[in-house]
Scaffold this motif. Structure first.
Motif, short mmCIF file in Angstrom:
data_model
loop_
_atom_site.label_atom_id
_atom_site.label_comp_id
_atom_site.label_asym_id
_atom_site.label_seq_id
_atom_site.Cartn_x
_atom_site.Cartn_y
_atom_site.Cartn_z
N LEU A 181 13.65 5.52 -88.73
CA LEU A 181 14.95 5.92 -88.31
C LEU A 181 15.55 5.72 -87.03
N ILE A 182 14.83 5.99 -85.82
CA ILE A 182 15.17 5.57 -84.59
C ILE A 182 15.52 3.95 -84.51
N PHE A 183 14.55 3.26 -85.12
CA PHE A 183 14.80 1.95 -85.06
C PHE A 183 16.28 1.51 -85.60
N VAL A 184 16.68 1.85 -86.72
CA VAL A 184 17.70 1.76 -87.30
C VAL A 184 18.98 2.17 -86.33
N ILE A 185 18.83 3.38 -85.87
CA ILE A 185 19.74 4.01 -84.84
C ILE A 185 20.08 3.05 -83.77
N PHE A 196 11.48 4.89 -75.70
CA PHE A 196 10.30 5.02 -74.98
C PHE A 196 9.37 6.22 -75.42
N ASP A 197 9.82 7.13 -75.78
CA ASP A 197 8.91 8.13 -76.20
C ASP A 197 8.34 7.88 -77.50
N ARG A 198 9.06 7.34 -78.47
CA ARG A 198 8.44 6.88 -79.65
C ARG A 198 7.18 5.78 -79.36
N HIS A 199 7.52 4.94 -78.19
CA HIS A 199 6.37 4.07 -78.13
C HIS A 199 5.23 4.72 -77.55
N LEU A 200 5.38 5.58 -76.49
CA LEU A 200 4.27 6.53 -76.02
C LEU A 200 3.39 7.26 -77.44
N ALA A 201 4.32 7.97 -78.22
CA ALA A 201 3.77 8.46 -79.37
C ALA A 201 2.89 7.82 -80.19
N VAL A 202 3.21 6.57 -80.46
CA VAL A 202 2.71 5.67 -81.46
C VAL A 202 1.62 4.80 -80.96
N VAL A 203 2.02 4.19 -79.73
CA VAL A 203 1.06 3.28 -79.11
C VAL A 203 -0.18 4.04 -78.43
N TYR A 204 0.21 5.18 -77.67
CA TYR A 204 -0.87 5.93 -76.99
C TYR A 204 -0.84 7.20 -77.48
N SER A 205 -0.92 7.36 -78.81
CA SER A 205 -0.98 8.52 -79.64
C SER A 205 -1.85 9.97 -79.04
N LEU A 206 -3.17 9.42 -78.60
CA LEU A 206 -3.93 10.51 -78.10
C LEU A 206 -3.80 10.97 -76.47
#
Length: 354
Positions: free
Chosen positions: A242-246, A127-137
Motif C-alpha cells: 500500500l505505501i509503495f503504491v502511495i 524509511f520506517d517501513r524499511h526499518l520494520a521489514v529489513v531490521y525487524s528484530l
C-alpha cells in the motif's frame, strides 16, 4: 503559489531604461482560470477523504503505534495544503488577489508548509517501513512512540524553516497598468537579500524536497524488495504494498511539478545568460499549470488508497457504513475487527493498513 500577473517589465530605479512588454501570459492565465474550477471539488473531496481516514484511525485504531502516528501527521499536512486551494482558485479565476496582504502571507505559508511536510512524511513512512521489514528484530527496540513523535517534530521543524524564504518573498503588490493587487514573489526589482532568499529556496526544493526523498525512497524499497524476495514471506509483501503504491503515485504526480518549478525558478535568475524566447516561456507556462493540477490531484486520490486498498480500512469503512445505514447490512459483507484482537504488540509488528 502560482503567478497570475501578466509578465511586464516593472519600473526600475533608473528612469532612463525603456519599459518593454516582455511576454504576455494571458493564455496561461486563461488556462489556469479554466482548470482552477476543479480546485473546489478537490478541496471538498480531500476534506471528505482525509476526514474519513481520521475518523477510522480514531474509531478503530490506536495512536500508540508508529505507523498510525506518521499517517496522522501525513493526513494533517495534506489537509493543510488542500486548505489553500480555494484561495488559489479564486485568485486564478479573478486574476487578482482580493484577500489582503496578511492572507497572502498565510495562504502562501500554508501552501508550502503542507507541500514540504507531505514530502518528508512520505519519506519518513518509507524509511520506517524499511526499518520494520529489513531490521525487524532490532527495529522493534527503536520504533516506539517516542521515536515517532520526535521524527514528526523534526519534520515539522524542517518544513517550517524551509518555508521562511517563501514567506518573506511572498507579498502583495499592484501593477501600474490597472492597479490590481497580486499575491506572489514580486517580479519587479529585487534586492540582494531577495535574490539570496530565492536562491536558497531553489536549492532547498531541489536537494531537500526532490533529490533527497527520491534517493531515500528508492534505496529503502530496493532493500525491502530484496528482503521480501529472499524471505519469501507473502504477508510482508502485502504490508508494504500500500505505501509503495502511495509513494509511487506521489512521485508520478510531484516529479513533473518539481521539474517545471525548478525550470521556472531558473528562468527568474537574472544572472542566467540564456533568456528563453516568448514562445518557450508560454509553453513552460502551460506546462506549469498542468503539472500543478496533476500534483494537486494526488492529495485528492491518496485517501482512496488509504481507505479502499488496505484490507483493514476496507473492513472499518464497511462497519461505518453499516452502522450509519443499517439497511446496507444485507448488501455489505462486514467482518468484525474488535479492539481486543488488535494488541499493541501485533500492531507494532505489522502495517496497520493491510
Amino acid at each position: 503559489m502560482e503567478s497570475t500577473a501578466s509578465d511586464y517589465d516593472y519600473p526600475h530605479e533608473n528612469n532612463d531604461e525603456k519599459l518593454v512588454e516582455l511576454c504576455s501570459t494571458d493564455g496561461e492565465n486563461l488556462l489556469g482560470a479554466q482548470l482552477s474550477t476543479i480546485y473546489y471539488f478537490m478541496f471538498l473531496f480531500s476534506l471528505f477523504g482525509n476526514g474519513l481516514v481520521l475518523v477510522i484511525i480514531h474509531r478503530f485504531e490506536k495512536l500508540t503505534t508508529v505507523t498510525n502516528i506518521l499517517l496522522l501527521n501525513l493526513v494533517v499536512s495534506s489537509l493543510m495544503f488542500m486548505s489553500s486551494l480555494p484561495f488559489v482558485g479564486v485568485y486564478k479565476q479573478l486574476s487578482y488577489w482580493i484577500f489582503g496582504e496578511v492572507m497572502c502571507k498565510i495562504v502562501g505559508s500554508v501552501y508550502y508548509l503542507g507541500l514540504y511536510s507531505s514530502v518528508l512524511f512520505l519519506t519518513l513512512l518509507t524509511f520506517d517501513r524499511h526499518l520494520a521489514v529489513v531490521y525487524s528484530l532490532r527495529a522493534s527496540q527503536v520504533r516506539n512512540q517516542r521515536y515517532a513523535l520526535l521524527s514528526c517534530a523534526v519534520v515539522w521543524l524542517v518544513s517550517g524553516l524551509a518555508c521562511i524564504p517563501k514567506m518573506i518573498l511572498h507579498k502583495t503588490f499592484s501593477t501600474l497598468i490597472d492597479n490590481k493587487m497580486f499575491c506572489q514573489e514580486h517580479p519587479g526589482n529585487t534586492t540582494s537579500v531577495d535574490d539570496k532568499l530565492r536562491a536558497s529556496g531553489f536549492y532547498l526544493q531541489l536537494f531537500l524536497f526532490l533529490l533527497f526523498p527520491l534517493i531515500v525512497i528508492v534505496y529503502c524499497y530496493v532493500r525491502i524488495a530484496i528482503t521480501v524476495i529472499s524471505s519469501k514471506i507473502v504477508t510482508k509483501f502485502k504490508t508494504v504494498r500500500l505505501i509503495f503504491v502511495i509513494v509511487l503515485l506521489f512521485f508520478i504526480c510531484w516529479t513533473p511539478f518539481n521539474i517545471v518549478e525548478l525550470i521556472h525558478d531558473d528562468d527568474d535568475d537574472d544572472d542566467d545568460p540564456v533568456i528563453p524566447s516568448c514562445d518557450e516561456k508560454k509553453k513552460r507556462g502551460y506546462a506549469r499549470e498542468v503539472t500543478h493540477d496533476i500534483a494537486y490531484i494526488y492529495f485528492c486520490i491518496s485517501p482512496i488508497f488509504y481507505t479502499f486498498v488496505g484490507k483493514k480500512f476496507q473492513s472499518y469503512f464497511r462497519q461505518l457504513l453499516v452502522k450509519r445505514f443499517p439497511g446496507l447490512k444485507k448488501h455489505i459483507s462486514v467482518s468484525q475487527v474488535s479492539r481486543t484482537n488488535m494488541s499493541t504488540k501485533s500492531t507494532q509488528k505489522s502495517l496497520e493498513l493491510s
